[in-house]
Design an enzyme around this catalytic site. Structure first.
Site, PDB file in Angstrom:
ATOM      1  N   HIS A 194       0.872  -1.325  -0.004  1.00  0.00           N
ATOM      2  CA  HIS A 194       0.056  -0.150   0.071  1.00  0.00           C
ATOM      3  C   HIS A 194       0.625   1.084  -0.104  1.00  0.00           C
ATOM      4  O   HIS A 194       0.148   2.444  -0.176  1.00  0.00           O
ATOM      5  CB  HIS A 194      -0.985   0.015   1.185  1.00  0.00           C
ATOM      6  CG  HIS A 194      -0.285   0.196   2.538  1.00  0.00           C
ATOM      7  ND1 HIS A 194      -0.237  -0.764   3.408  1.00  0.00           N
ATOM      8  CD2 HIS A 194       0.064   1.226   3.110  1.00  0.00           C
ATOM      9  CE1 HIS A 194       0.347  -0.355   4.652  1.00  0.00           C
ATOM     10  NE2 HIS A 194       0.456   1.004   4.343  1.00  0.00           N
ATOM     11  N   ASP A 242       0.254  -7.577   0.907  1.00  0.00           N
ATOM     12  CA  ASP A 242       0.536  -6.116   1.224  1.00  0.00           C
ATOM     13  C   ASP A 242       2.136  -6.049   1.491  1.00  0.00           C
ATOM     14  O   ASP A 242       2.531  -5.596   2.317  1.00  0.00           O
ATOM     15  CB  ASP A 242       0.104  -5.755   2.636  1.00  0.00           C
ATOM     16  CG  ASP A 242      -0.176  -4.162   2.723  1.00  0.00           C
ATOM     17  OD1 ASP A 242       0.004  -3.615   1.935  1.00  0.00           O
ATOM     18  OD2 ASP A 242      -0.019  -3.894   3.882  1.00  0.00           O
ATOM     19  N   SER A 280       4.695   2.479   7.965  1.00  0.00           N
ATOM     20  CA  SER A 280       4.240   1.097   7.078  1.00  0.00           C
ATOM     21  C   SER A 280       5.587   1.008   6.515  1.00  0.00           C
ATOM     22  O   SER A 280       6.172   1.494   5.763  1.00  0.00           O
ATOM     23  CB  SER A 280       3.014   1.660   6.344  1.00  0.00           C
ATOM     24  OG  SER A 280       1.665   1.789   7.116  1.00  0.00           O
TER      25      SER A 280
END
Length: 479
Positions: free
Chosen positions: A121, A151, A226
């Site tokens: 993402h 992911d 992230s």
């Protein structure tokens, strides 16, 4: 009768020896065998000096391999009046204009040759990706592999000198309570280090990806973290930070990381130049509920209940049958289907998995399951439909286990699936969406793209269409 008692050294349980009386014979004194020192155990700090210990040496070793990832793309700009025939005469549709959209995240160098792992993402739909190291160097990055379901993404940067890197640990050895550090670039303010412990393992239903198996930590993780590193006290990567549970957008002490064993499997595939594939076994599973556990004779809800098995698949060849419960795989307990999916994804293609299975009669046995790539049977046969039918503008394909995996659908799904729908087309007005399965047309089951195209074009009085959308049946009549 006489009794003799021999007491061994400290740390060993006392052993009482009983013997009958016998003539006394001169003997050499008995020398006990040397005792191995006890294995070190985990413990809390026991002195002021230990409390003052610092993570600084660990950070100096690991932080240079944690990078910032910048992703950018051009997105079209549409006016609020687009699609309205009246206002488009005056304001136009806004076509041809674009704006630059960028995102910022973190990444980890896991190979001195320049392999960088980050979250999917972070770089999704990016047209340009740059990687900035902690020492200020910046590099254009090439996307080697990315997978929305996992992911994860692997980037490649180039230089004449080797890059600092972090070794990938075995996340199966991670325990609840282990100290960990989270390193990343939260809020774009620069590299930041936070510490905490592993709060939980095998967290499922987080809703981030299809792996459904996460390491939970209370180390502060915020937007921008992230793709960053979660490292242990050896400076090895135990997870890639991917999500937080928060009501405000900031850290509430509940963060989630993709386990390093999943990262290793994904990175190995990218290094070998192949896409990351999950093994195809040809069976569907559901979680064991409390009622099911009681009926099956289990002391608690656990395992993955086999709901269906396709003939001629690895699951069928291994002897799995409907009603069986998979309790463990390769020695690791299987708590639910998410755990089984994680174990299969990290096991690797071309190998065999040993499963402990409980049959419906309560008998337990071990079976060996071949881990094979998903086949593309039947051939997908992509077709874009046109003409005077409600399907005009829809691209359809025959659904195979391989295509189902690409579309993030259950590998046991079959039939004819919609892969794309043109805007403002009859198919779009009908409400068709990608991943819809055309189950039947005018009461007849749809089995192939060729058949659907012929039947749709041959009808003139009307169409009764049945669609399977995420397991729900939708029926619509068009005249």
């Amino acid at each position: 009768m006489k009794h003799r008692r021999l007491i061994l050294g400290p740390g060993v349980a006392a052993l009482a020896l009983v013997a009958f009386s016998a003539p006394v014979v001169a003997q050499s004194p008995v020398v006990p065998a040397p005792i191995a020192p006890a294995a070190p155990v985990d413990r809390v700090p026991g002195s002021e000096a230990e409390v003052k210990l610092s993570f600084a040496p660990l950070v100096r070793k690991s932080a240079p391999a944690v990078v910032n990832v910048y992703a950018a793309r051009q997105v079209p700009v549409r006016t609020p009046f687009a699609g309205d025939p009246f206002f488009e005469q005056f304001f136009g549709r806004g076509e041809g204009r674009t704006r630059r959209e960028s995102s910022l995240g973190s990444g980890v160098i896991v190979d001195p040759a320049g392999l960088v792992v980050t979250n999917h993402h972070v770089i999704a739909d990016a047209e340009e990706v740059r990687v900035a190291l902690a020492d200020g160097r910046e590099y254009d990055a090439r996307i080697l592999s990315k997978d929305e379901q996992a992911d994860l993404a692997v980037l490649k940067i180039e230089d004449d000198e080797p890059f600092p890197s972090i070794a990938i640990a075995d996340s199966d050895t991670t325990q609840i309570g282990d100290l960990v550090l989270a390193i990343g670039n939260p809020f774009g303010i620069g590299q930041t280090v936070t510490n905490g412990i592993v709060s939980a393992l095998a967290r499922t239903h987080v809703g981030v990806n299809d792996v459904g198996y996460f390491i939970q930590t209370d180390a502060a993780i915020n937007p921008g973290n992230s793709g960053g590193a979660l490292i242990d006290m050896r400076g090895e990567l135990v997870g890639v930070n991917t999500a937080i549970f928060s009501r405000t957008g900031g850290s509430n002490g509940i963060g989630f990381a993709i386990p390093s064993n999943m990262v290793r499997a994904f990175t190995d595939a990218a290094r070998e130049g192949r896409p990351f594939e999950r093994p195809y076994i040809g069976a569907g599973f559901v979680a064991v509920t409390s009622d099911m556990a009681e009926a099956l004779g289990l002391d608690r809800p656990m395992g993955a209940l086999v709901q269906m098995v396709r003939r001629g698949t690895p699951a069928d060849d291994a002897g799995l049958r409907e009603g069986d419960v998979v309790l463990s795989m390769n020695g690791f307990p299987v708590d639910n289907p998410d755990t089984l999916g994680y174990r299969l994804a990290t096991a690797g293609l071309g190998r065999e998995a040993e499963m402990e299975v409980m049959a419906g009669d309560g008998k337990r046995e071990r079976v060996r399951l071949a881990l094979k790539a998903a086949p593309e049977t039947p051939a997908r046969d992509l077709r874009t439909l046109d003409g005077r039918t409600p399907f005009a503008g829809a691209t359809i394909a025959n659904l195979s286990p391989r295509l189902a995996g690409e579309l993030e659908m259950p590998q046991t799904a079959d039939g004819v699936v919609v892969t794309d729908v043109e805007r403002n087309s009859p198919a779009a007005r009908l409400g068709l969406r990608p991943k819809d399965i055309i189950a039947s047309l005018n009461g007849r089951d749809v089995v192939s793209t060729e058949e659907l195209e012929e039947d749709a074009a041959g009808e003139r009085g009307g169409w009764r269409i049945e669609v399977d959308r995420n397991g729900q049946r939708l029926v619509q009549t068009v005249r």
